[in-house]
Enzyme design. Structure first.
Site, short mmCIF file in Angstrom:
data_model
loop_
_atom_site.label_atom_id
_atom_site.label_comp_id
_atom_site.label_asym_id
_atom_site.label_seq_id
_atom_site.Cartn_x
_atom_site.Cartn_y
_atom_site.Cartn_z
N ASP A 105 -14.95 -9.21 -25.03
CA ASP A 105 -15.73 -9.53 -23.82
C ASP A 105 -17.12 -10.05 -24.16
O ASP A 105 -17.55 -11.10 -23.66
CB ASP A 105 -15.85 -8.29 -22.92
CG ASP A 105 -14.49 -7.72 -22.57
OD1 ASP A 105 -13.50 -8.45 -22.73
OD2 ASP A 105 -14.43 -6.55 -22.16
N GLU A 149 5.33 -10.11 -6.36
CA GLU A 149 4.39 -10.15 -7.49
C GLU A 149 4.92 -9.48 -8.75
O GLU A 149 4.37 -9.65 -9.82
CB GLU A 149 3.04 -9.52 -7.07
CG GLU A 149 3.01 -8.00 -6.97
CD GLU A 149 3.53 -7.45 -5.63
OE1 GLU A 149 4.26 -8.16 -4.93
OE2 GLU A 149 3.22 -6.28 -5.32
N GLY A 202 0.84 -1.19 0.00
CA GLY A 202 0.00 0.00 0.00
C GLY A 202 0.87 1.23 0.00
O GLY A 202 2.06 1.14 0.30
N LYS A 224 -8.98 -9.70 -17.90
CA LYS A 224 -8.99 -9.73 -19.37
C LYS A 224 -8.18 -10.90 -19.96
O LYS A 224 -8.64 -11.57 -20.89
CB LYS A 224 -8.39 -8.41 -19.88
CG LYS A 224 -8.54 -8.18 -21.36
CD LYS A 224 -9.81 -7.45 -21.63
CE LYS A 224 -10.00 -7.05 -23.05
NZ LYS A 224 -11.26 -6.29 -23.19
N HIS A 281 8.52 -7.05 -3.11
CA HIS A 281 7.33 -7.32 -3.93
C HIS A 281 7.52 -8.59 -4.78
O HIS A 281 8.06 -8.52 -5.87
CB HIS A 281 7.03 -6.11 -4.84
CG HIS A 281 6.46 -4.97 -4.09
ND1 HIS A 281 5.12 -4.84 -3.82
CD2 HIS A 281 7.06 -3.90 -3.50
CE1 HIS A 281 4.90 -3.75 -3.11
NE2 HIS A 281 6.07 -3.16 -2.90
N CYS A 304 5.06 -6.31 1.65
CA CYS A 304 5.44 -4.90 1.83
C CYS A 304 4.64 -4.26 2.97
O CYS A 304 4.83 -4.61 4.12
CB CYS A 304 5.31 -4.15 0.51
SG CYS A 304 6.09 -2.53 0.59
N TYR A 305 3.72 -3.39 2.66
CA TYR A 305 2.91 -2.78 3.72
C TYR A 305 2.24 -3.86 4.55
O TYR A 305 2.15 -3.76 5.78
CB TYR A 305 1.86 -1.86 3.08
CG TYR A 305 1.04 -1.09 4.09
CD1 TYR A 305 1.46 0.14 4.58
CD2 TYR A 305 -0.18 -1.60 4.55
CE1 TYR A 305 0.71 0.83 5.51
CE2 TYR A 305 -0.94 -0.92 5.48
CZ TYR A 305 -0.50 0.30 5.96
OH TYR A 305 -1.25 0.99 6.87
#
Ligand code: XMP
Length: 509
Positions: A226, A170, A56, A365, A168, A83-84
């Site tokens: 979509d 990710e 965050g 997506k 991080h 992290c946060y």
């Protein structure tokens, strides 16, 4: 269609949580984003297999910094803080988080011990973005790794089933980030890697059948990915109980209408009503030059035409919509909903008389594209660039006429063809042509010309909220320019738009 096993990603700052949720899913575990204000009782009611606390933007010491209901730590659900999220674990459970004046941003070297989370010890490159640092772990935790400015870069408590990393995992720049996430999810939290697009299709088909029963459903196809995938899924579930409506506004890309009709009617064998409404749209747009008025005119007529067409399907009770998970997350916040309001042009209002079927509500997506491929939709549809509801109407500056649409369709087809030919199709978010209503002087052969320019726009983006202009190779730009001027009557100049978003928008109107 919620799978039985869910990992909750607690959101402490939007931009981080979505990426984490996607990474968890890439490891074949279904994840959902929840706000950090969620109560322990709500978490317990969801029976999650694990919880991930996102990073965050704030310091844990700032007044009003987001926190977590501390009773969540006692639910006996495995927790992983990033992290946060890791700092919050340290702070809330009795460790220390300090501002030592030496934050770390970007690349850093992590040195650690053997541990259940890190595997065998070795140093590795990690991506950091923190101002505060954890300086003491809470009781029952061990500190298993550090970096030059993060004395506690990894904290672990097998007893409490809580782990945290200051970096991080990710992001792609962190070398072994996915290995750490995998170890947490599969080994430490015991999640089964059973969430695949095949399982999504099976579960959606069952859910759609249960919702629609013997009823009839209609789906507005736009040609975009979509609505196409939503229609494909619903068709797989209820077959001929589905009718699709394709409103051809006359402002589609070159060849688009034929391709939609061919794909859905011929190959997918879906019942399709093709409404050729171009004349009605052009008639309404005569004399309209203001962008907002243009959007409004197109949007209103679109809804009217759709209603007329669907009115013929008398017993239709359900409307299929291609709503995606990011839309669901965004509509949770007032400001995001506002930014998107003008994007509803070419879509349908929620207050139509139908019950909604939204089979893509939990998908990102890239997952929608994979489902589309598995359903047998062609690459041209599955990988098609986004196209605005008002179509080429918002790419013609000034009044929209059939003649101008014809010119723009030719130029646009050349832009897209050259992008695809250069193998850039999938790394570019959108590439298209814009027709400006100014004229400039040129010379072709021995003749003076006085004609319109085409503006080429090509952008990279992850979500269309921000975008950068694509650094297209000069030879690709050169081929586009030559071909457009030689092949499209009425164009004597080509310009390339080098504006990012912000401050520009992707579309010109
Ligand atoms: P802007 O121009 O706001 O566009 O940067 C962001 C993204 O949204 C698409 N777009 C629309 N899509 N109806 C849609 O369905 C619309 O009215 C509309 N306007 C813009 C645009 O192509 C880009 O991908």
């Amino acid at each position: 269609m919620t799978p039985t096993q869910v990992v909750l990603v607690v959101d402490f700052g939007a931009q981080y949580a979505q990426l984490i949720a996607r990474r968890v899913r890439e490891l074949n575990v279904y994840s959902e984003i929840v706000p950090h204000t969620i109560s322990a009782a709500d978490v317990a009611a969801r029976k999650p297999a694990a919880i991930v606390l996102s990073g965050g933007p704030k310091s844990v010491h700032v007044e009003g910094a987001p926190t977590l209901d501390p009773a969540i730590y006692d639910l006996d659900v495995p927790i992983f803080g990033i992290c946060y999220g890791a700092q919050l674990i340290a702070q809330q459970l009795g460790g220390h988080v300090e501002n030592n004046g030496q934050g770390e941003y970007g690349r850093s070297e992590l040195t650690g011990h053997d541990s259940p989370l890190l595997g065998s010890a070795h140093s590795q490159t990690v991506w950091m973005s923190h101002f505060d640092a954890i300086t003491k772990v809470p009781e029952g935790f061990v500190n298993t790794a550090s970096t030059p400015n993060a004395p506690v870069a990894v904290l672990e408590s097998e007893g409490r089933k809580i782990w945290g990393v200051q970096y991080h995992p990710e992001v792609g720049h962190t070398d072994e980030g996915m290995d750490v996430l995998r170890r947490f999810l599969h080994d430490l939290a015991g999640c089964k890697p059973s969430w695949t697009m095949g399982s999504v299709i099976d579960a959606s088909v069952d859910a759609i059948r249960a919702q629609v029963g013997p009823g009839r459903a209609i789906c507005g196809l736009s040609g975009g990915v979509d609505s196409a995938v939503a229609a494909g899924l619903v068709h797989a579930a209820i077959g001929s109980q589905l009718t699709c409506v394709y409103v051809d506004t006359g402002m589609m890309r070159k060849g688009e209408s034929d391709q939609v009709v061919e794909t859905f009617r011929k190959h997918q064998k879906i019942e399709l009503i093709h409404v050729r409404a171009g004349d009605r749209f052009f008639e309404r747009l005569a004399g309209v030059v203001d962008p907002e008025e243009k959007r409004k005119t197109i949007g209103e007529l679109f809804i009217r035409v759709f209603e007329e067409a669907s009115g013929g399907i008398e017993d239709a009770e359900f409307l299929v919509q291609g709503t995606l998970y990011p839309d669901v997350i965004e509509s949770g916040t007032g400001s995001a909903a506002k930014i998107k309001s003008h994007h509803n042009v070419g879509g349908l209002p929620d207050d139509l008389k139908f019950k909604l079927v939204e089979p893509l509500r939990s998908l990102f997506k890239d997952e929608v594209r994979e489902v589309g491929s598995q359903l047998g939709l062609p690459d041209e549809i599955v990988w098609r660039h986004p196209f605005p509801g008002p179509g080429l109407g918002v790419r013609i500056i000034g009044e929209v006429t059939p003649h101008k649409v014809g010119m723009l369709q030719e130029a646009d087809a050349i832009v897209r063809h050259e992008i695809a030919d250069a193998g850039l199709d999938r790394e570019i978010w959108q590439a298209f042509a814009v027709l400006a209503d100014i004229k400039s002087v040129g010379v072709m052969g021995d003749e003076r010309t006085y004609e319109n320019p085409i503006i080429v726009r090509a952008v990279t983006s992850d979500d269309a909220m921000t975008a950068d202009w694509a650094r297209l190779p000069y030879d690709v730009l050169e081929r586009m320019s030559n071909r457009i001027i030689n092949e499209v009557d009425g164009i004597n100049r080509v310009a390339y738009d080098i504006t990012s978003k912000p401050p520009g928008t992707i579309e010109w109107e």
